[in-house]
Design a protein around this motif. Structure first.
Motif: not given
Length: 322
Positions: A99-104, A110-119, A165-168, A264-272
């Motif tokens: 997993v290569l996770l953007d933590v910038s 928009e709660n992006k990082f927390e939702e990605c963490r949960r997934a 944590q998200a930074y930078g 494959k590319a996915f473009f998503l806007d919600d945790l589900e």
């Protein structure tokens, strides 16, 4: 210091310069002139490469096709038919997933990082099989870190994920350039890289095209999850370094990374939908065929790969070349 020894990772300049040096050396480095016979020249210039590609086969309705045999596939490199010398299709074979996770900093919006963490917690605890390996790389502010090495023990992955944590700023292109080099070191034959990002790029030394040129030389498909990509110009304006940063440009770049490497590319806007994509990536890996052949190269030019089947009108996805 190497790029992936531990959490203290070298700046992108060191990693990227090393990769770019390897890429351009064959074409721009001066060579000593010596007299050779034609036979010696041919032998000296030919490089033998063992090429392995992951191949996904689906019908028109998107259902995976699992009953094909080696004789059903035809592989072409630069339109030249190649002899298949390796074939594997084991749906229970273990997977090595990186997993290569953007933590910038933009991932905190928009709660992006927390939702990605949960997934990703769900990925570690419920999606992967016990024999599957999992590793976590994170990137921000011009560095990539190995937060958790490949392991079947999920505790290190989950602990590292909890601490992030998200930074930078975001050096997205540079992360894509070097991360497959780590992913390919995993022990299992089935390997994949999942990139999770909002797509904002404002800190890379390399262009998207340069990053892809390096990444596609490594046999690791990149599955891209573009999560809550900013669409409003006022939001993009806060983060852009160049005027070219647009929502459409982000989508095109992320799709390019996935398509060229066989992912494959996915473009998503919600945790589900994010969770659904995680499950789909795991499922696809289980259904993939691994096909190998030998390539003889007398130059360092890009080679295009094409795979077809002799039966069925199927959709085939694989690495586009190297």
């Amino acid at each position: 210091m190497t790029a992936f020894d531990d959490r203290k990772v070298a700046p992108w300049s060191l990693c990227l310069l090393a990769s770019l040096a390897l890429f351009v050396a064959a074409e721009v480095w001066p060579q000593e002139k010596t007299q050779k016979t034609p036979q010696e020249k041919a032998a000296y210039n030919v490089t033998v490469n063992a090429i392995t590609i992951a191949v996904t086969v689906q019908d028109k309705k998107g259902r995976y096709i699992n009953n094909l045999e080696e004789k059903d596939f035809v592989v072409y490199e630069n339109n030249e038919k190649k002899t298949i010398n390796y074939f594997q299709h084991d749906q229970s074979a273990p997977l090595s997933l990186t997993v290569l996770l953007d933590v910038s900093g933009s991932m905190a919006l928009e709660n992006k990082f927390e939702e990605c963490r949960r997934a990703l917690q769900v990925l570690a605890e419920k999606v992967l099989a016990p024999q599957d390996e999992l590793a976590l790389l994170v990137f921000a502010d011009g560095e990539v870190e190995v937060a958790a090495r490949h392991s079947t023990d999920r505790s290190a992955f989950l602990a590292a994920l909890e601490q992030e944590q998200a930074y930078g700023k975001t050096a997205l292109n540079d992360a894509v350039a070097v991360s497959p080099q780590y992913a390919v070191r995993a022990r299992n034959e089935k390997r994949a890289l999942i990139l999770i990002t909002d797509g904002i790029e404002n800190d890379s030394q390399s262009s998207a095209e340069q990053a892809l040129e390096i990444a596609r030389r490594v046999d690791v498909p990149i599955y891209v999850i573009g999560y809550k990509i900013p669409r409003a110009e006022e939001i993009l304006a806060r983060h852009k370094r160049r005027t070219g940063l647009t929502a459409m440009g982000i989508v095109e770049t992320l799709k390019m990374f996935a398509d060229a490497t066989g992912g494959k590319a996915f473009f998503l806007d919600d945790l589900e939908s994010l969770l659904a994509a995680i499950y789909e990536i795991k499922q696809e890996q289980s259904h993939q065929y691994l096909i190998g052949y030998t390539s003889y190269k007398d130059d360092d030019k890009y080679r295009r790969i094409r795979v077809t089947t002799v039966k069925g009108n199927y959709r085939i996805r694989t690495r586009q070349g190297y």
